[in-house]
Write an enzyme that holds these catalytic residues in place. Structure first.
Site, mmCIF file in Angstrom:
data_model
loop_
_atom_site.group_PDB
_atom_site.id
_atom_site.type_symbol
_atom_site.label_atom_id
_atom_site.label_comp_id
_atom_site.label_asym_id
_atom_site.label_seq_id
_atom_site.Cartn_x
_atom_site.Cartn_y
_atom_site.Cartn_z
ATOM 1 N N ASP A 149 0.952 -1.064 0.130
ATOM 2 C CA ASP A 149 0.096 0.018 0.070
ATOM 3 C C ASP A 149 0.717 1.401 -0.012
ATOM 4 O OD1 ASP A 149 -2.285 1.789 0.360
ATOM 5 O OD2 ASP A 149 -1.741 1.618 2.591
ATOM 6 N N ASP A 152 -0.348 5.176 1.015
ATOM 7 C CA ASP A 152 -0.634 6.107 1.786
ATOM 8 C C ASP A 152 -0.517 5.488 3.203
ATOM 9 O OD1 ASP A 152 -1.157 8.399 0.290
ATOM 10 O OD2 ASP A 152 -3.018 7.101 -0.547
#
Length: 297
Positions: free
Chosen positions: A88, A90
């Site tokens: 991922d 963020d």
């Protein structure tokens, strides 16, 4: 030994007594532990063991360590070095939520951040929440993207994680519910082989308030993990997935080593492995990399 328990603490904080204490704790439950193997002096150590499942080993070790800032990851010893990383972006590879920071340029950061919080906690549907937040940015000038990027910072250990795994032949992919405008830049900065995210639409001057369909969501992240593993001829056991939000849960659950990194409560509770106290280099120690093998961050 069939399994290994890896203990990781901030540099200089893993005293020799701590692996010894963890060793005694799992032995008390019937495990047959080996001798601690230091991966990084004062920071990371492996404790091989047999006769106990990984969940029991982690729980016993953490209880014995009495709240020390130590992360514990237990897994089968065989195949612990992974050939595919999917991460991922963020609050995982970068320290911020880029959509929230972009919304600040429209004076909407608090409103957007609250929707983000609920989405990442699994309280509302991710795709619906994304469309709603992007719609609020209609008309925002493209210069806001550049401003947001200038304020975006890599998570400590991000470059070390990607560069080390890539140097040992792993495919490293960024899979984000954010936007390709940012993932392309983060991928180049860290050395990711590929990046996958949503496409934020604009008219050449400003955002249109729309995102290209279909939305790159939880299911798309899982599909990307499976597609890349298939493309590389890898079993899912040879993969590592890391993230912090509810839209990461499917890929974290499917990967051979799925890690909740400084994660939201719903993710931390569901993941088989979690990192709460350390930077992203902890994922390298979990794979058995020694300090001398780890690339500069």
């Amino acid at each position: 030994m069939s399994h290994v328990l890896t203990l990781v603490a901030p540099p200089g904080q893993l005293a020799p007594a701590l692996p010894a204490r963890a060793r005694d704790a799992i032995a008390a439950l019937g495990a047959d532990p080996g001798t601690p193997d230091w991966l990084a002096e004062g920071e990371a150590a492996d404790l091989p063991f047999t006769g106990l499942n990984p969940e029991q080993a982690v729980a016993a070790a953490l209880a014995a360590l009495g709240g020390a800032a130590v992360d514990a990851i237990a897994q089968p010893a065989e195949g612990r070095r992974k050939a595919l990383l999917i991460a991922d972006m963020d609050s995982t590879i970068v320290t911020s939520e880029t959509l929230d920071e972009l919304a600040a340029y429209a004076g909407l950061k608090e409103r957007v951040a609250e929707i983000t919080r609920r989405s990442m906690n699994g309280e509302i549907d991710f795709a619906t929440a994304l469309r709603e937040r992007v719609a609020m940015l209609e008309g925002l000038g493209l210069e806001a993207l550049e401003g947001t990027w200038k304020g975006t910072h890599l998570m400590p250990g991000a470059r070390a994680l990607v560069r080390t795994m890539a140097a040992h032949g792993a495919h490293c992919a960024l899979a984000s519910g954010g936007f390709t405008w940012f993932t392309g830049r983060v991928a180049a900065l860290c050395g990711f082989t590929s990046h996958h995210a949503n496409v934020l639409l604009d008219d050449g001057r400003a955002l249109t308030g729309r995102v290209a369909e279909p939305v790159f969501d939880r299911d798309a992240k899982l599909a990307t993990l499976i597609a890349l593993a298939t493309e590389k001829g890898l079993p899912l056991a040879a993969t590592l997935a890391v993230g912090d939000g509810a839209n990461d849960l499917a890929m974290i659950g499917a990967a051979g080593l799925g890690v909740a990194f400084r994660a939201k409560p719903v993710v931390a509770a569901a993941a088989r492995a979690r990192v709460d106290h350390n930077d992203l280099r902890a994922l390298l120690y979990a794979q058995g990399y020694r300090a001398a093998e780890i690339a500069a961050d």
